[in-house]
Design a protein around this motif. Sequence first.
Motif, mmCIF file in Angstrom:
data_model
loop_
_atom_site.group_PDB
_atom_site.id
_atom_site.type_symbol
_atom_site.label_atom_id
_atom_site.label_comp_id
_atom_site.label_asym_id
_atom_site.label_seq_id
_atom_site.Cartn_x
_atom_site.Cartn_y
_atom_site.Cartn_z
ATOM 1 N N GLY A 1 0.768 -1.128 -0.115
ATOM 2 C CA GLY A 1 0.034 0.076 0.063
ATOM 3 C C GLY A 1 0.829 1.408 -0.155
ATOM 4 O O GLY A 1 0.666 2.204 -0.500
ATOM 5 N N GLY A 2 2.112 1.035 0.568
ATOM 6 C CA GLY A 2 2.698 2.109 0.465
ATOM 7 C C GLY A 2 2.466 3.431 1.288
ATOM 8 O O GLY A 2 1.747 3.613 2.229
ATOM 9 N N GLN A 3 2.801 4.676 0.612
ATOM 10 C CA GLN A 3 2.160 5.956 1.012
ATOM 11 C C GLN A 3 0.692 6.251 1.104
ATOM 12 O O GLN A 3 0.082 6.971 1.938
ATOM 13 C CB GLN A 3 2.814 7.119 0.214
ATOM 14 N N VAL A 4 0.024 5.517 0.296
ATOM 15 C CA VAL A 4 -1.406 5.345 0.402
ATOM 16 C C VAL A 4 -1.932 5.157 1.841
ATOM 17 O O VAL A 4 -2.976 5.651 2.169
ATOM 18 C CB VAL A 4 -1.879 4.360 -0.572
ATOM 19 N N LEU A 5 -1.324 4.025 2.639
ATOM 20 C CA LEU A 5 -1.782 3.908 3.890
ATOM 21 C C LEU A 5 -1.869 5.104 4.783
ATOM 22 O O LEU A 5 -2.564 4.901 5.629
ATOM 23 C CB LEU A 5 -0.814 2.670 4.324
ATOM 24 N N GLY B 1 8.260 4.358 -4.374
ATOM 25 C CA GLY B 1 7.695 5.609 -3.795
ATOM 26 C C GLY B 1 8.223 6.608 -3.190
ATOM 27 O O GLY B 1 9.606 6.630 -3.434
ATOM 28 N N ALA B 2 7.488 7.144 -2.155
ATOM 29 C CA ALA B 2 8.311 8.470 -1.481
ATOM 30 C C ALA B 2 7.780 8.583 -0.164
ATOM 31 O O ALA B 2 6.915 7.853 0.241
ATOM 32 C CB ALA B 2 7.878 9.882 -2.324
ATOM 33 N N ARG B 3 8.293 9.260 0.550
ATOM 34 C CA ARG B 3 7.906 9.559 2.280
ATOM 35 C C ARG B 3 7.783 11.156 2.567
ATOM 36 O O ARG B 3 8.187 11.794 1.598
ATOM 37 C CB ARG B 3 8.874 8.701 3.148
ATOM 38 N N TRP B 4 7.390 11.389 3.583
ATOM 39 C CA TRP B 4 7.216 12.652 4.254
ATOM 40 C C TRP B 4 8.546 13.181 4.173
ATOM 41 O O TRP B 4 9.487 12.586 4.517
ATOM 42 C CB TRP B 4 6.501 12.791 5.199
ATOM 43 N N ARG B 5 8.643 14.622 3.589
ATOM 44 C CA ARG B 5 10.101 15.400 3.657
ATOM 45 C C ARG B 5 10.139 15.710 5.031
ATOM 46 O O ARG B 5 9.338 16.212 5.537
ATOM 47 C CB ARG B 5 10.183 16.251 2.644
#
Length: 513
Positions: free
Chosen positions: A246-250, A319-323
């Motif tokens: 799910g990645g960042q969608v979670l 994907g990516a994560r919060w900066r």
Amino acid sequence: MLDANMKAQLAAYLERMTQPVEIVASLDDTPASADMQALLEDIAEASARITVTETRGGPQRTPSFQINRPGETTGPRFAGLPMGHEFTSLVLALLQVGGYPPKVEQALLEQIRALDGDFDFEVYVSLTCHNCPDVVQALNLMAVQNPRIRATMIEGGLFQQEIEERRIMGVPTVFLNGTFFGSGRMSLEEIVAKVDSSAGEREAKKLSAKEPFDVLIVGGGPAGAAAAVYAARKGIRTGIASERFGGQVLDTLGIENFISVKETEGPKFALALEEHVRHYDVDIMNLQRAKALRPGALVEVELESGATLKAKTVILTTGARWRNINVPGEQELKNKGVAYCPHCDGPLYKGKRVAVIGGGNSGVEAAIDLAGIVRHVTLIEFDTKLRADEVLQRKLRSLPNVEVIVNAQTTAITGTDKVDGLTVRDRAGGEEKRVELEGVFVQIGLVPNTEWLKGTLELSRHGEIVVDAKGQTSVPNVFAAGDCTTVPFKQIVIAAGDGAKAALAAFDHLIRN
């Protein structure tokens, strides 16, 4: 407590129970206990298999209730009213204690039943947190499967004194046998792996022994899920390794722009992604974080667990994560006043002062949401003006308890064991100002999860994987898709399309070579 529609739905769900259930409630004379009593009466009316027993006071948190099989006392406990996002956790606990089998792989259930030791889990939640139910439901399932495991959900807003005493500044937060265990979203697999110390080594050996894949996808977000479906439909050997499916969608609350789905929530969307992938012959390897990529005729992906996977082609969808803002105090005070999800952690700051860092859509939306909960919000933007949509800015300006500071740089977050303020510097004049507050919500965009690829393939100056029109990277046999790439506009629908395109390109590469 429940309206007629909810009562009817609950009764329909509880028809799946095959065994009697006893609910034992600890109540007092407070309004919260009255609400709990009304909820339990509605539950008892919904199924003849359920009986409710009430006690007054006692050693348990009040109000609370425990869901047990007859003659047992180890079932899941709810301290506080499990409504909002936690109502599903309540229904699932009733079903599982009542004999309805959970939708979990048999091997994982056997691993839970075989855990040796006494485990007393306490998980603190807020009812608006969309990450909390996954943790609550995982711990409840473990308690149902193993009588030496106990699980208690604690509503932080009701048991505020415990929140203060244990210095909890973010949810979900889990304690095991009275000691901090973890915070944030955790899957059932993650929790079991953490308490079963030998599980990681066993799993690594099993993964390393797998035959090479035709297509190996690294990352389980929308791009990875789409790539897996498209690859599997071609009839080729497909695997997907992800840290969390799910990645960042979670971590996304509302999704209203995925075409054909008018409105949904991130966790529900992530579950639908995984269910769609599992419909096909795809080898799903969860809780696997990639460590290194080794190009070659067979591309190798080394995992943090020590395992190595091999494949003819690889699709990177990490994907990516919060900066982070990367100032003194941010890392030291994370989950101690520094937060990244206003929907999850906002209720913990009721009546307090908070700051939101970031003036884009995410930051302004966070400030608007928080303004209805907290005493005061300070919105800090690095640019000379807010960058959010005008409709959001108009709503923000209408709120009396919000202050906006633009052209300002956050230089430090202060506090010892929890946040007590931050300092900002005026970028025009250079003066520094201290803002006293109890919470900081960081909303300044995303950073791609590609550090592990540095020196292996071409990255942009922002750390994104450079790809061509077909998703091909600078390394033969390796493709990439989604938010970790140079493709503009980081959106779920675009990531999913990119994942499908990369899978088709990988298949085309395989049949031509």
